[in-house]
Structure formats: C-alpha cells, structure tokens
Design a protein around this motif. Structure first.
Motif, PDB file in Angstrom:
ATOM      1  N   SER A   1      12.380  88.941  24.113  1.00  0.00           N
ATOM      2  CA  SER A   1      13.546  88.124  23.781  1.00  0.00           C
ATOM      3  C   SER A   1      14.421  87.889  25.014  1.00  0.00           C
ATOM      4  CB  SER A   1      14.379  88.800  22.689  1.00  0.00           C
ATOM      5  OG  SER A   1      13.680  88.854  21.468  1.00  0.00           O
ATOM      6  N   VAL A   2      14.630  88.947  25.798  1.00  0.00           N
ATOM      7  CA  VAL A   2      15.474  88.827  26.988  1.00  0.00           C
ATOM      8  C   VAL A   2      14.856  87.845  27.983  1.00  0.00           C
ATOM      9  CG1 VAL A   2      16.353  90.080  29.006  1.00  0.00           C
ATOM     10  CG2 VAL A   2      16.570  91.078  26.730  1.00  0.00           C
ATOM     11  N   LYS A   3      13.546  87.886  28.151  1.00  0.00           N
ATOM     12  CA  LYS A   3      12.885  86.933  29.046  1.00  0.00           C
ATOM     13  C   LYS A   3      13.120  85.501  28.567  1.00  0.00           C
ATOM     14  CE  LYS A   3       8.830  89.124  28.994  1.00  0.00           C
ATOM     15  NZ  LYS A   3       7.409  89.447  29.327  1.00  0.00           N
TER      16      LYS A   3
ATOM     17  N   GLU B   1      16.153  80.365  29.376  1.00  0.00           N
ATOM     18  CA  GLU B   1      17.005  79.322  28.804  1.00  0.00           C
ATOM     19  C   GLU B   1      18.375  79.262  29.470  1.00  0.00           C
ATOM     20  OE1 GLU B   1      17.053  80.522  24.747  1.00  0.00           O
ATOM     21  OE2 GLU B   1      15.169  79.514  24.248  1.00  0.00           O
ATOM     22  N   GLY B   2      18.673  80.222  30.364  1.00  0.00           N
ATOM     23  CA  GLY B   2      19.951  80.235  31.059  1.00  0.00           C
ATOM     24  C   GLY B   2      21.097  80.825  30.263  1.00  0.00           C
ATOM     25  N   ALA B   3      20.777  81.548  29.196  1.00  0.00           N
ATOM     26  CA  ALA B   3      21.829  82.063  28.316  1.00  0.00           C
ATOM     27  C   ALA B   3      22.727  83.085  29.010  1.00  0.00           C
ATOM     28  CB  ALA B   3      21.210  82.683  27.061  1.00  0.00           C
ATOM     29  N   PHE B   4      22.174  83.834  29.957  1.00  0.00           N
ATOM     30  CA  PHE B   4      22.966  84.869  30.634  1.00  0.00           C
ATOM     31  C   PHE B   4      23.980  84.284  31.613  1.00  0.00           C
ATOM     32  CE2 PHE B   4      19.298  87.432  29.366  1.00  0.00           C
ATOM     33  CZ  PHE B   4      19.905  88.602  28.953  1.00  0.00           C
ATOM     34  N   GLY B   5      23.740  83.057  32.081  1.00  0.00           N
ATOM     35  CA  GLY B   5      24.506  82.585  33.221  1.00  0.00           C
ATOM     36  C   GLY B   5      23.996  83.326  34.449  1.00  0.00           C
ATOM     37  N   LYS B   6      24.889  83.959  35.175  1.00  0.00           N
ATOM     38  CA  LYS B   6      24.501  84.775  36.324  1.00  0.00           C
ATOM     39  C   LYS B   6      24.393  86.232  35.897  1.00  0.00           C
ATOM     40  CE  LYS B   6      24.142  86.461  40.532  1.00  0.00           C
ATOM     41  NZ  LYS B   6      22.861  86.388  41.278  1.00  0.00           N
ATOM     42  N   VAL B   7      23.203  86.817  36.040  1.00  0.00           N
ATOM     43  CA  VAL B   7      23.044  88.252  35.786  1.00  0.00           C
ATOM     44  C   VAL B   7      23.649  88.986  36.972  1.00  0.00           C
ATOM     45  CG1 VAL B   7      21.415  90.149  35.515  1.00  0.00           C
ATOM     46  CG2 VAL B   7      20.988  87.954  34.370  1.00  0.00           C
TER      47      VAL B   7
ATOM     48  N   TYR C   1       7.653 108.142  38.293  1.00  0.00           N
ATOM     49  CA  TYR C   1       7.251 107.518  37.035  1.00  0.00           C
ATOM     50  C   TYR C   1       8.349 106.536  36.614  1.00  0.00           C
ATOM     51  CZ  TYR C   1       4.041 107.699  33.062  1.00  0.00           C
ATOM     52  OH  TYR C   1       3.068 107.405  32.127  1.00  0.00           O
ATOM     53  N   PRO C   2       8.638 105.523  37.450  1.00  0.00           N
ATOM     54  CA  PRO C   2       9.835 104.692  37.253  1.00  0.00           C
ATOM     55  C   PRO C   2       9.620 103.395  36.497  1.00  0.00           C
ATOM     56  CG  PRO C   2       8.888 104.141  39.351  1.00  0.00           C
ATOM     57  CD  PRO C   2       7.952 105.172  38.701  1.00  0.00           C
ATOM     58  N   THR C   3       8.364 103.027  36.269  1.00  0.00           N
ATOM     59  CA  THR C   3       8.087 101.644  35.889  1.00  0.00           C
ATOM     60  C   THR C   3       8.609 101.258  34.510  1.00  0.00           C
ATOM     61  OG1 THR C   3       5.890 102.180  35.003  1.00  0.00           O
ATOM     62  CG2 THR C   3       6.046 101.652  37.351  1.00  0.00           C
ATOM     63  N   HIS C   4       8.766 102.234  33.591  1.00  0.00           N
ATOM     64  CA  HIS C   4       9.343 101.911  32.282  1.00  0.00           C
ATOM     65  C   HIS C   4      10.769 101.390  32.434  1.00  0.00           C
ATOM     66  CE1 HIS C   4       5.863 103.418  30.421  1.00  0.00           C
ATOM     67  NE2 HIS C   4       6.198 104.666  30.245  1.00  0.00           N
ATOM     68  N   CYS C   5      11.413 101.711  33.559  1.00  0.00           N
ATOM     69  CA  CYS C   5      12.778 101.247  33.825  1.00  0.00           C
ATOM     70  C   CYS C   5      12.813 100.050  34.767  1.00  0.00           C
ATOM     71  CB  CYS C   5      13.614 102.379  34.417  1.00  0.00           C
ATOM     72  SG  CYS C   5      14.015 103.707  33.265  1.00  0.00           S
ATOM     73  N   THR C   6      12.151 100.167  35.908  1.00  0.00           N
ATOM     74  CA  THR C   6      12.247  99.108  36.918  1.00  0.00           C
ATOM     75  C   THR C   6      11.748  97.766  36.378  1.00  0.00           C
ATOM     76  OG1 THR C   6      10.109  99.840  37.806  1.00  0.00           O
ATOM     77  CG2 THR C   6      12.107 100.648  38.902  1.00  0.00           C
ATOM     78  N   SER C   7      10.763  97.803  35.489  1.00  0.00           N
ATOM     79  CA  SER C   7      10.216  96.559  34.952  1.00  0.00           C
ATOM     80  C   SER C   7      11.199  95.825  34.058  1.00  0.00           C
ATOM     81  CB  SER C   7       8.932  96.850  34.170  1.00  0.00           C
ATOM     82  OG  SER C   7       9.192  97.723  33.080  1.00  0.00           O
ATOM     83  N   PHE C   8      12.172  96.525  33.493  1.00  0.00           N
ATOM     84  CA  PHE C   8      13.134  95.857  32.622  1.00  0.00           C
ATOM     85  C   PHE C   8      13.884  94.742  33.351  1.00  0.00           C
ATOM     86  CE2 PHE C   8      13.426  99.626  29.584  1.00  0.00           C
ATOM     87  CZ  PHE C   8      12.906  98.927  28.514  1.00  0.00           C
TER      88      PHE C   8
END
Length: 410
Positions: free
Chosen positions: A172-174, A179-185, A218-225
């Motif tokens: 959903s976040v992707k 769609e530009g809903a966030f504006g600037k992250v 073991y960082p990828t569960h976080c960094t990939s977000f």
C-alpha cells in the motif's frame, strides 16, 4: 474517524463497495508485471530445487502454474522428508553440492543458515542456476562485492527473499508513494524486534549460527521498508549498541557484545532514517515501518499487520494542550486491503501466507522474473542496498557510534 481504503475516504456504507471495485484496478496500477489473469501468459515451467528444510518449507512453488519442484535438499533426513511432503516432491539430495549437479534443475531457493548464504549463492550461480536466497544476502562487504560480480558475470537471475517488501502495508505504501500522496518524505523509521532469540542460540547442546549474531547483520527487514518504497540508498550511518554481562553473549563467534543495535542512517536524498534491531528486553515482537511526509504520513500497525494509521496535513486550526492555536493534522484509520486476494497473484496463490502474506508474492516474483526474462524487484542491487548498510552500522556501533560511509553496489 474516517476509514481510508486505497487512499480514498470511505463512509461505512460505501466501504465494502469501494474495496471490491478498487482492489483489482489498484493491483494493476501498482505493479503491471504482477497482474495475473488466471491463465499463465507463458507456458514455461521452471524446475526448482529447494535447499533448507526450515524456512524453505514455507513457500508455494508447487502451487505456481509456471513452476515444478524438481528436488529438495537438507543435511538432515527429517528435514528432507518434510520438504518432500510440503512440495509433493519425490526427489531429495543430502547436500547442495549434489543437488546442483542435477541437470534438470534450473533454479534454486537457498534457505540455509545466514552465514552460508553468499557461499551457497556463488556455488549455485557458478553451476548455472538462477537463485532466490533468504536474507541477508551477505555477511561481509567482501561477500557483497563477490555476489555482484558473479551475478553480472553469469547473467543469471538473482533475488533476495525479503518479506518486508511484500507485506500488505508495504504494498500500500509503495502505491501511495507512486501516486505522490506523501508529498516529500522527510523522515522514516523501522524496527525489528525478536525478543527471546537466545532460545535459538543452542540446539542439541551445540551452538548454532545465531549464537551472538549482531543485530545489524540482519537488517533487511528494516532497511527495505524505506529503500523499496522510495528507491533511496543509505549512504552514511552512525550506530550504537546495547549489551550486558550475560554469559550467553560470551565466546560467541562474532565477538559481538550487543543484544540490541540502533542505527541512524542518511540517504542519498538527505533523508534521515532510524532503524532498530533488538533481540532482548521488554519489546513488542514486530516488524514495522513509518514513513513521514509533508502531505501525508503512514504508520504501520503496532503488530506489523492489520489496519494502520494515516496522518494528513491540514489547514484546520485547533489548539494544542497548552491552549496555543496550531494546524491540526487529520488522523484516520487505514483499512488495509489484502493484496494477496487480487490479480497481483496467480489464482492458486491467492491465499494468506507467512510474514503478512509476503511468501506467496516472493514465490511469484521470482518465478515470473525467470519466465519473462526480467529483473526481479529485489535484484542484486536492491538486495545489497538492504544488506550492506547493516554491516557498516555494526562496525560503527563497535566504534561507539563513529560516523561511517556506506559503499554503493549499484
């Protein structure tokens, strides 16, 4: 509080209608290569070997219309038996080396212990097999360089099986981001908490690969977000760790003194990104992310699945708890669509699966990439972009938070 579905405010009496009407079209718009109309566009069958009888038994290659599980492998007979039962496969091998000699096998799923991933992937690529590998991609920066070279040299398909990329909320976040809903992250955060991990440090009286494993390896569960959503790269880090005098940490093969590590990353776009990986303490067991924008922010639920929260910037004037006037943001529940129910997947894979529905997506993305001769979403560059920052972050933590640069593998 209004409920948001697919980015549209829905009154309760319209919610069911909107959800039904939009799920299919949203899936098509989100990732065209995922759209699947029940009948495979290509008749090709990928013959795959599954290596690793624990995590490897939690996927759905036997259900994919373009895949045949040709053989399985594990060093232990009981796990080989389990794999054969799960995948309805009659052929097994006692080792990866033997499986790689099978000329019928075109691809392998490496679900072996993390320290072995790079060596096993290199062996598989050199044997001419496409590779899907569990996380992380590598254990050292040297291995990262070796993997990139091997993938480029062989031209074979490589994908890392990072579950956070295909959690329902991340999908959903992707979509919101495109769609530009966030504006600037302008900032983001992620946490992966796995309290009680010490229970896996020893098995049958012997230390396992998990004994003392540094959290940031073991960082990828976080960094990939963040990376899978915005495409940014983590370029700089300062990190800190926490440990105690527990005898369980002593004499571990990594010389790691930390139970928990927190990293503060900077991206190539200047975005700050906080990541926490914690093994011990009074913690929620969770894998979740937060994305904050100047127009909208998205907060995954505290359980890492289910309904999340949207916060919208607003010009509505209110008062804070001190009585001062300010602009009040609008907070809304996000009614999470179940993307695995849509035509993003073949009909046979439209069911719940591990890690919030991600396993069926990983299954399909890998097989579909091979069949259609395209790069998977989590290709070698993405995989190393998720993995390498944690390796550098752990080095920073060992040096008391020294700021360090992170190499690029693009």
């Amino acid at each position: 509080m209004k409920t948001i579905k697919n980015g549209i405010a829905a009154n309760p009496d319209r919610r069911k209608f909107l959800g039904t009407a939009l799920l299919g079209s949203s899936a098509l718009a989100l990732a065209p290569h995922f759209a699947f109309a029940n009948i495979p566009a290509v008749d090709k069958k990928v013959r795959i070997g599954i290596v690793g009888g624990r995590f490897g038994a939690s996927f759905y290659f036997h259900e994919h219309p373009n895949c045949i599980v040709e053989a399985v492998s594990d060093l232990r007979a009981d796990r080989r038996d389990r794999l054969m039962k799960v995948y309805a496969c009659k052929k097994s091998y006692e080792s990866l080396d033997k499986l790689l000699k099978d000329p019928k096998i075109e691809a392998v799923f490496i679900a072996t212990p993390a320290p072995d991933h790079a060596a096993h992937v290199l062996a598989s690529l050199n044997a001419g097999k496409h590779v899907l590998c569990a996380v992380p991609a590598a254990w050292t920066l040297e291995e990262c360089y070796e993997l990139r070279e091997a993938v480029n040299r062989t031209g074979l398909t490589y994908m890392m099986a990072e579950t956070s990329v295909y959690r329902q909320a991340t999908i959903s976040v992707k979509k919101f981001y495109k769609e530009g809903a966030f504006g600037k992250v302008f900032s983001a955060a992620a946490e992966y908490n796995h309290p009680g991990l010490e229970e896996l440090y020893f098995e049958d009286g012997k230390a396992t690969w998990r004994h003392g494993v540094p959290p940031m390896l073991y960082p990828t569960h976080c960094t990939s977000f963040l990376i899978s959503v915005t495409g940014e790269r983590l370029t700089q880090v300062t990190a800190m760790g926490w440990g105690d005098d527990s005898p369980l940490l002593q004499n571990n093969p990594y010389n790691n003194p930390f139970w928990n590590e927190t990293a503060f990353f900077k991206t190539n776009k200047g975005t700050p990104f906080r990541v926490e990986v914690n093994w011990k303490g009074a913690l929620r067991e969770v894998e979740r992310g937060e994305w904050r924008g100047d127009k909208m922010s998205f907060y995954m639920s505290e359980h890492g699945g289910g309904d999340s929260t949207l916060v919208w910037a607003s010009n509505e004037i209110g008062k804070d708890d001190a009585g001062f006037k300010n602009k009040k943001s609008r907070v809304e529940k996000y009614d999470q669509p179940l993307w695995w129910k849509t035509d993003m997947l073949p009909a046979a894979l439209r069911h719940g699966s591990g890690h919030d529905g991600s396993h069926s997506f990983i299954t399909h993305e890998f097989i579909d990439a091979i069949v259609n001769n395209r790069d998977p979403e989590i290709n070698i560059h993405e995989s190393l972009a998720y993995t390498a920052p944690g390796i550098v972050a752990h080095k920073s933590a060992l040096k008391g938070g020294e700021s360090m640069n992170i190499p690029s593998f693009d």
